[in-house]
Write a protein that holds these residues in place. Structure first.
Motif, PDB file in Angstrom:
ATOM      1  N   UNK A 165       0.800  -1.282  -0.100  1.00 41.16           N
ATOM      2  CA  UNK A 165       0.025  -0.097  -0.060  1.00 41.16           C
ATOM      3  C   UNK A 165       0.859   1.249  -0.038  1.00 41.16           C
ATOM      4  N   UNK A 166       0.381   2.156  -0.867  1.00 40.47           N
ATOM      5  CA  UNK A 166       1.211   3.341  -0.817  1.00 40.47           C
ATOM      6  C   UNK A 166       1.438   4.092   0.529  1.00 40.47           C
ATOM      7  N   UNK A 167       0.591   4.194   1.515  1.00 39.86           N
ATOM      8  CA  UNK A 167       0.858   4.720   2.903  1.00 39.86           C
ATOM      9  C   UNK A 167       1.899   4.034   3.594  1.00 39.86           C
ATOM     10  N   UNK A 168       2.387   2.727   3.124  1.00 41.33           N
ATOM     11  CA  UNK A 168       3.356   1.888   3.786  1.00 41.33           C
ATOM     12  C   UNK A 168       4.616   2.069   2.956  1.00 41.33           C
ATOM     13  N   UNK A 169       4.857   2.985   2.415  1.00 41.57           N
ATOM     14  CA  UNK A 169       6.132   3.207   1.427  1.00 41.57           C
ATOM     15  C   UNK A 169       7.206   4.427   1.699  1.00 41.57           C
ATOM     16  N   UNK A 170       8.116   4.335   2.147  1.00 43.26           N
ATOM     17  CA  UNK A 170       8.998   5.427   2.610  1.00 43.26           C
ATOM     18  C   UNK A 170      10.310   5.573   1.654  1.00 43.26           C
ATOM     19  N   UNK A 171      10.425   6.589   0.962  1.00 45.09           N
ATOM     20  CA  UNK A 171      11.413   6.929   0.346  1.00 45.09           C
ATOM     21  C   UNK A 171      12.540   7.899   0.616  1.00 45.09           C
ATOM     22  N   UNK A 172      13.780   7.643   0.983  1.00 43.81           N
ATOM     23  CA  UNK A 172      14.846   8.294   1.446  1.00 43.81           C
ATOM     24  C   UNK A 172      15.836   8.684   0.762  1.00 43.81           C
ATOM     25  N   UNK A 173      16.137   9.871   0.544  1.00 41.51           N
ATOM     26  CA  UNK A 173      17.522  10.232  -0.047  1.00 41.51           C
ATOM     27  C   UNK A 173      17.093  10.755  -1.537  1.00 41.51           C
ATOM     28  N   UNK A 174      16.152  10.719  -2.200  1.00 42.17           N
ATOM     29  CA  UNK A 174      15.775  11.122  -3.501  1.00 42.17           C
ATOM     30  C   UNK A 174      16.328  12.374  -3.789  1.00 42.17           C
ATOM     31  N   UNK A 175      16.959  12.615  -4.844  1.00 39.04           N
ATOM     32  CA  UNK A 175      17.257  13.731  -5.328  1.00 39.04           C
ATOM     33  C   UNK A 175      17.388  14.035  -6.961  1.00 39.04           C
ATOM     34  N   UNK A 190       2.781   9.731  -1.361  1.00 39.12           N
ATOM     35  CA  UNK A 190       3.862   9.023  -0.788  1.00 39.12           C
ATOM     36  C   UNK A 190       4.545   9.790   0.068  1.00 39.12           C
ATOM     37  N   UNK A 191       5.090   9.041   1.175  1.00 37.77           N
ATOM     38  CA  UNK A 191       6.259   9.528   1.974  1.00 37.77           C
ATOM     39  C   UNK A 191       7.418   9.704   1.470  1.00 37.77           C
ATOM     40  N   UNK A 192       7.810  10.787   0.990  1.00 39.68           N
ATOM     41  CA  UNK A 192       9.077  11.109   0.172  1.00 39.68           C
ATOM     42  C   UNK A 192       9.925  11.926   0.765  1.00 39.68           C
ATOM     43  N   UNK A 193      11.118  11.350   1.115  1.00 38.37           N
ATOM     44  CA  UNK A 193      12.136  12.478   1.997  1.00 38.37           C
ATOM     45  C   UNK A 193      13.159  12.934   0.954  1.00 38.37           C
ATOM     46  N   UNK A 194      13.151  13.964   0.026  1.00 36.29           N
ATOM     47  CA  UNK A 194      14.294  14.281  -0.443  1.00 36.29           C
ATOM     48  C   UNK A 194      15.710  14.694   0.295  1.00 36.29           C
ATOM     49  N   UNK A 195      16.834  14.603  -0.362  1.00 39.60           N
ATOM     50  CA  UNK A 195      17.907  15.061   0.022  1.00 39.60           C
ATOM     51  C   UNK A 195      17.866  16.514   0.915  1.00 39.60           C
ATOM     52  N   UNK A 196      17.001  17.224   0.117  1.00 37.59           N
ATOM     53  CA  UNK A 196      17.048  18.636   0.585  1.00 37.59           C
ATOM     54  C   UNK A 196      16.223  18.665   2.008  1.00 37.59           C
ATOM     55  N   UNK A 197      15.100  17.742   2.033  1.00 35.76           N
ATOM     56  CA  UNK A 197      14.329  17.426   3.288  1.00 35.76           C
ATOM     57  C   UNK A 197      15.044  17.210   4.534  1.00 35.76           C
ATOM     58  N   UNK A 198      16.090  16.109   3.990  1.00 39.21           N
ATOM     59  CA  UNK A 198      17.050  15.545   5.074  1.00 39.21           C
ATOM     60  C   UNK A 198      17.732  16.592   5.719  1.00 39.21           C
ATOM     61  N   UNK A 199      18.546  17.426   4.636  1.00 38.16           N
ATOM     62  CA  UNK A 199      19.468  18.300   5.266  1.00 38.16           C
ATOM     63  C   UNK A 199      18.887  19.621   6.204  1.00 38.16           C
ATOM     64  N   UNK A 208      13.655   8.750  12.758  1.00 38.25           N
ATOM     65  CA  UNK A 208      12.756   8.494  13.973  1.00 38.25           C
ATOM     66  C   UNK A 208      11.198   8.533  13.484  1.00 38.25           C
ATOM     67  N   UNK A 209      11.310   9.586  12.545  1.00 38.27           N
ATOM     68  CA  UNK A 209       9.827   9.669  11.797  1.00 38.27           C
ATOM     69  C   UNK A 209       9.315   8.413  11.180  1.00 38.27           C
ATOM     70  N   UNK A 210      10.221   7.787  10.288  1.00 34.85           N
ATOM     71  CA  UNK A 210      10.134   6.593   9.503  1.00 34.85           C
ATOM     72  C   UNK A 210       9.791   5.598  10.591  1.00 34.85           C
ATOM     73  N   UNK A 211      10.446   5.320  11.515  1.00 35.86           N
ATOM     74  CA  UNK A 211      10.482   4.165  12.423  1.00 35.86           C
ATOM     75  C   UNK A 211       9.205   4.288  13.079  1.00 35.86           C
ATOM     76  N   UNK A 212       8.978   5.506  13.839  1.00 40.31           N
ATOM     77  CA  UNK A 212       7.688   5.601  14.423  1.00 40.31           C
ATOM     78  C   UNK A 212       6.445   5.610  13.857  1.00 40.31           C
ATOM     79  N   UNK A 213       6.460   6.137  12.342  1.00 43.52           N
ATOM     80  CA  UNK A 213       5.108   5.897  11.518  1.00 43.52           C
ATOM     81  C   UNK A 213       5.038   4.379  11.397  1.00 43.52           C
ATOM     82  N   UNK A 214       5.858   3.566  11.113  1.00 49.31           N
ATOM     83  CA  UNK A 214       5.480   2.210  10.764  1.00 49.31           C
ATOM     84  C   UNK A 214       5.134   1.474  12.022  1.00 49.31           C
ATOM     85  N   UNK A 215       5.906   1.833  13.208  1.00 48.87           N
ATOM     86  CA  UNK A 215       5.326   1.245  14.408  1.00 48.87           C
ATOM     87  C   UNK A 215       3.848   1.765  14.626  1.00 48.87           C
ATOM     88  N   UNK A 216       3.657   2.908  14.775  1.00 51.08           N
ATOM     89  CA  UNK A 216       2.311   3.237  14.703  1.00 51.08           C
ATOM     90  C   UNK A 216       1.150   2.626  13.728  1.00 51.08           C
TER      91      UNK A 216
END
Length: 307
Positions: A165-175, A190-199, A208-216
């Motif tokens: 399911x799209x709500x269970x996908x986490x993309x990290x580091x896209x640029x 989609x939950x998409x964290x670009x490199x700009x978001x991360x910086x 932490x957000x990703x881990x907590x989201x999955x657990x919740x």
């Protein structure tokens, strides 16, 4: 739980020679001994069979997607191998090869687990479809396919329909996202964290957000897909689509340690080493260093099949 190595020497997804030699190079570099340092039982199940298809036939099966039929066949076999690995209470570590193999690894894991999340660590979104891809290279499409978007022969691989399911996908580091991918990400929310978001917000906060989201969400089972091009191109010359402004090796290890130590990771891809593009094995050695980090921090737990 034992570790089962599954090599996928595929280059049809990237349409560039060299990626198919990734599994052989990592074996030469001692991947089995590295894993044995941390997990006593490691079984190398060899490589998934890759049919020989001439470059002249790349569009023989689809007018826009290159090498469609071999990609379907290879990923179907991979999906079954991954599924059987999980049935045997083993941990599947799938290494390539290009990122097209994620279609099969996720399909196999999704068949075993009814509840599955995917963490996609990559410089690219890989959420193009045949309608949006500027290249026709399937390694830029596997994530959209497991989300149920794209050619039916791909969407329905191994079993019919959406794999995650799209709500269970986490993309990290896209640029390096194509315009079509940006729109697809918005449409699917989609939950998409670009490199700009991360910086901007700090890597630790994003993790932490990703881990907590999955657990919740109540999900205990995660497929982790790691593309080495998420690292800055200055440290990974041996990959097919390197991108600047990426993670350092230290940041890459931090991400892997954080997710693997949760006990939620039940299957994993490691992709896009291209030895033909490498410089004095710099990238291959870095990959072995990362794999050492992966298995040092991997917390294995006995899988429980979803109901």
């Amino acid at each position: 739980m034992d570790t089962r190595l599954i090599g996928v020497p595929i280059m049809y997804g990237c349409d560039r020679q060299g990626a198919q030699y990734g599994p052989k190079k990592l074996r030469e570099k001692g991947i089995i001994d590295i894993i044995k340092k941390h997990h006593q039982s490691v079984y190398d199940f060899g490589d998934i069979y890759i049919p020989d298809v001439s470059e002249e036939d790349k569009y023989a099966y689809h007018k826009k997607i290159k090498y469609l039929k071999p990609i379907v066949d290879i990923n179907t076999n991979l999906a079954h191998s991954v599924y059987n690995t999980l049935v045997s209470d083993d941990f599947p570590f799938i290494f390539g090869g290009d990122h097209s193999l994620a279609l099969g690894s996720i399909a196999g894991t999704s068949k075993f687990y009814n509840d599955l999340a995917v963490i996609w660590i990559d410089a690219h979104g890989d959420i193009n479809t045949d309608e949006t891809s500027p290249s026709g290279n399937f390694h830029g499409m596997p994530l959209s396919t497991v989300l149920g978007k794209g050619d039916p022969s791909l969407v329905n691989i191994y079993f019919d329909g959406q794999k995650v399911n799209p709500e269970n996908v986490y993309i990290i580091g896209a640029r390096d996202l194509d315009e079509g991918e940006i729109q697809i990400a918005k449409n699917l929310d989609l939950t998409l964290y670009t490199i700009d978001d991360i910086r901007k917000f700090c890597l630790d906060t994003i993790i932490d957000e990703v881990i907590n989201s999955i657990k919740s969400s109540g999900i205990d089972n995660v497929h982790l897909s790691f593309d080495i091009d998420v690292l800055d191109k200055s440290i990974v010359p041996g990959t097919g689509t390197p991108v600047g402004n990426g993670f350092s090796l230290k940041e890459g290890k931090k991400i892997l340690k954080a997710f693997l130590s949760t006990g939620m990771i039940k299957s994993m891809d490691f992709v896009e080493l291209n030895p033909q593009l490498d410089e004095d094995d710099v990238t291959a050695n870095l990959c072995i260093d990362l794999i050492d980090c992966i298995f040092e921090n991997l917390k294995l737990s006995t899988p429980i099949k979803g109901v």
